[in-house]
Design a protein around this motif. Structure first.
Motif, mmCIF file in Angstrom:
data_model
loop_
_atom_site.group_PDB
_atom_site.id
_atom_site.type_symbol
_atom_site.label_atom_id
_atom_site.label_comp_id
_atom_site.label_asym_id
_atom_site.label_seq_id
_atom_site.Cartn_x
_atom_site.Cartn_y
_atom_site.Cartn_z
ATOM 1 N N GLN A 1 -0.214 9.028 -8.333
ATOM 2 C CA GLN A 1 -0.579 7.588 -8.129
ATOM 3 C C GLN A 1 0.013 6.807 -6.973
ATOM 4 O O GLN A 1 -0.299 5.952 -6.403
ATOM 5 C CB GLN A 1 -0.344 6.590 -9.468
ATOM 6 C CG GLN A 1 -0.525 5.196 -9.609
ATOM 7 C CD GLN A 1 0.114 4.553 -10.971
ATOM 8 O OE1 GLN A 1 0.622 5.047 -11.598
ATOM 9 N NE2 GLN A 1 -0.004 3.423 -10.903
ATOM 10 N N LYS A 2 1.118 7.283 -6.799
ATOM 11 C CA LYS A 2 2.071 6.629 -5.535
ATOM 12 C C LYS A 2 1.431 6.788 -4.187
ATOM 13 O O LYS A 2 0.952 6.234 -3.610
ATOM 14 C CB LYS A 2 3.226 7.337 -5.388
ATOM 15 C CG LYS A 2 4.245 6.660 -4.541
ATOM 16 C CD LYS A 2 5.763 7.015 -4.353
ATOM 17 C CE LYS A 2 6.788 6.351 -3.358
ATOM 18 N NZ LYS A 2 8.134 6.736 -3.555
ATOM 19 N N GLN A 3 0.739 8.321 -4.227
ATOM 20 C CA GLN A 3 0.201 8.633 -2.872
ATOM 21 C C GLN A 3 -1.244 7.839 -2.851
ATOM 22 O O GLN A 3 -1.692 7.245 -1.880
ATOM 23 C CB GLN A 3 -0.176 9.948 -2.682
ATOM 24 C CG GLN A 3 -0.829 10.602 -1.519
ATOM 25 C CD GLN A 3 -0.301 10.213 -0.283
ATOM 26 O OE1 GLN A 3 1.058 10.188 -0.326
ATOM 27 N NE2 GLN A 3 -1.015 9.960 0.765
ATOM 28 N N PHE A 4 -1.877 7.543 -4.045
ATOM 29 C CA PHE A 4 -3.042 7.091 -4.184
ATOM 30 C C PHE A 4 -2.879 5.439 -3.642
ATOM 31 O O PHE A 4 -3.739 4.899 -3.070
ATOM 32 C CB PHE A 4 -3.602 6.997 -5.600
ATOM 33 C CG PHE A 4 -5.230 6.518 -5.673
ATOM 34 C CD1 PHE A 4 -6.107 6.983 -4.516
ATOM 35 C CD2 PHE A 4 -5.682 6.003 -6.501
ATOM 36 C CE1 PHE A 4 -7.439 6.723 -4.715
ATOM 37 C CE2 PHE A 4 -6.774 5.474 -6.900
ATOM 38 C CZ PHE A 4 -7.752 6.195 -5.891
ATOM 39 N N TYR A 5 -1.770 4.833 -4.087
ATOM 40 C CA TYR A 5 -1.611 3.277 -3.875
ATOM 41 C C TYR A 5 -1.486 3.142 -2.319
ATOM 42 O O TYR A 5 -2.043 2.443 -1.670
ATOM 43 C CB TYR A 5 -0.157 3.102 -4.386
ATOM 44 C CG TYR A 5 0.422 1.657 -4.030
ATOM 45 C CD1 TYR A 5 -0.336 0.366 -4.783
ATOM 46 C CD2 TYR A 5 1.341 1.634 -3.050
ATOM 47 C CE1 TYR A 5 0.257 -0.939 -4.168
ATOM 48 C CE2 TYR A 5 1.809 0.276 -2.758
ATOM 49 C CZ TYR A 5 1.375 -0.949 -3.170
ATOM 50 O OH TYR A 5 1.683 -2.042 -2.963
ATOM 51 N N ASN A 6 -0.674 4.228 -1.582
ATOM 52 C CA ASN A 6 -0.580 3.928 -0.153
ATOM 53 C C ASN A 6 -2.018 4.236 0.485
ATOM 54 O O ASN A 6 -2.235 3.550 1.565
ATOM 55 C CB ASN A 6 0.460 5.344 0.131
ATOM 56 C CG ASN A 6 1.695 4.994 -0.279
ATOM 57 O OD1 ASN A 6 2.309 3.704 -0.457
ATOM 58 N ND2 ASN A 6 2.335 5.812 -0.274
ATOM 59 N N GLU A 7 -2.789 5.217 0.128
ATOM 60 C CA GLU A 7 -4.015 5.282 0.303
ATOM 61 C C GLU A 7 -5.065 4.098 0.388
ATOM 62 O O GLU A 7 -5.707 3.638 1.414
ATOM 63 C CB GLU A 7 -5.002 6.340 -0.061
ATOM 64 C CG GLU A 7 -4.379 7.973 0.113
ATOM 65 C CD GLU A 7 -4.955 8.837 -0.464
ATOM 66 O OE1 GLU A 7 -6.283 8.826 -0.832
ATOM 67 O OE2 GLU A 7 -4.579 9.895 -0.996
#
Length: 249
Positions: free
Chosen positions: A228-234
């Motif tokens: 989720q954290k990486q997805f948020y950044n994307e």
């Protein structure tokens, strides 16, 4: 389970405004998809067309092979009530009814047996953590609790597709996270298929896939692959590009 083909919507007679332009989208059973884009991009128009609140100028929408726009008004109303679930930013709950009465309203309108309603209500209210609230009026509960009740009402008849329009728009940060975890839980445990319009990158990060719309056109999509954290950044990077402000960071 949902197939959108060349969907277009034009408003106006003399001065025409194309809100959607030949949009195509395929949604698989059990997906949780976020729809994002700038204000005026066509997100709400798209959701209204899926909800059969409005009709397309051209193109088709098929839910499990059914095109609701080929039905008469009575059949469309029944389709909307039985096949779709709705969660709104403003909850759209009836203030004069209790939480329990609001949740079972779709079943009441369909003339469902009381025994069946009680069984479904009991299971869903326990699952969503609102069983202690059932006898309360809407004015007696918090915004986060009201949205949980609205989700319960949307899911009580086990719809084929749940449509959510800015479901965290009127909630504080904690309540927003609670509601998004709830939708994520429904998606994973109940295999609910969800389409959600949102401006909130954090809310969007709970989805499996994000579809970006700008100027009435689908311009790209991303999938959650690395947490989720990486997805948020994307999501943040893609929104910056779409808004044309990536060079300001």
């Amino acid at each position: 389970m949902l197939q959108v083909k060349n969907l277009s919507k034009t408003y106006g007679d003399e001065i025409k405004y194309k809100a959607l332009k030949a949009l195509n989208l395929t949604v698989e059973d059990g997906e949780f998809i976020g729809i994002m884009g700038p204000s005026g991009s066509g997100k709400s128009t798209f959701l209204n067309l899926l909800a059969t609140i409005d009709q397309p100028t051209s193109g088709t929408i098929e839910l499990n092979g059914k095109n609701p726009n080929e039905l008469n008004q009575e059949a469309i109303a029944k389709f909307r009530r039985r096949e779709l679930g709705f969660v709104f930013q403003n909850f759209n709950l009836m203030p004069t009814l209790t939480v329990e009465e609001n949740i079972v309203l779709p079943l009441t309108l369909d003339g469902e047996k009381i025994s069946v309603m009680k069984k479904k209500l009991s299971r869903l209210s326990e699952q969503l953590g609102i069983a202690p609230l059932l006898k309360k009026r809407i004015a007696e509960i918090s915004g986060g609790q009201a949205q949980r009740a609205a989700v319960a009402r949307a899911m009580i008849h086990q719809p084929q597709l749940l449509l959510a329009d800015e479901p965290t728009g009127n909630l504080d940060t904690k309540s927003s996270k609670d509601v998004m975890k709830l939708l994520q839980q429904l998606n994973k445990r109940e295999k609910a298929t969800i389409l959600m319009v949102t401006h909130d990158p954090l809310a969007a990060s709970y989805c499996q896939r994000i579809v970006f719309i700008k100027d009435g056109q689908l311009i790209g999509e991303i999938r959650q692959m690395n947490g989720q954290k990486q997805f948020y950044n994307e999501i943040m990077v893609n929104l910056a590009k779409i808004e044309g402000v990536e060079n300001e960071f």
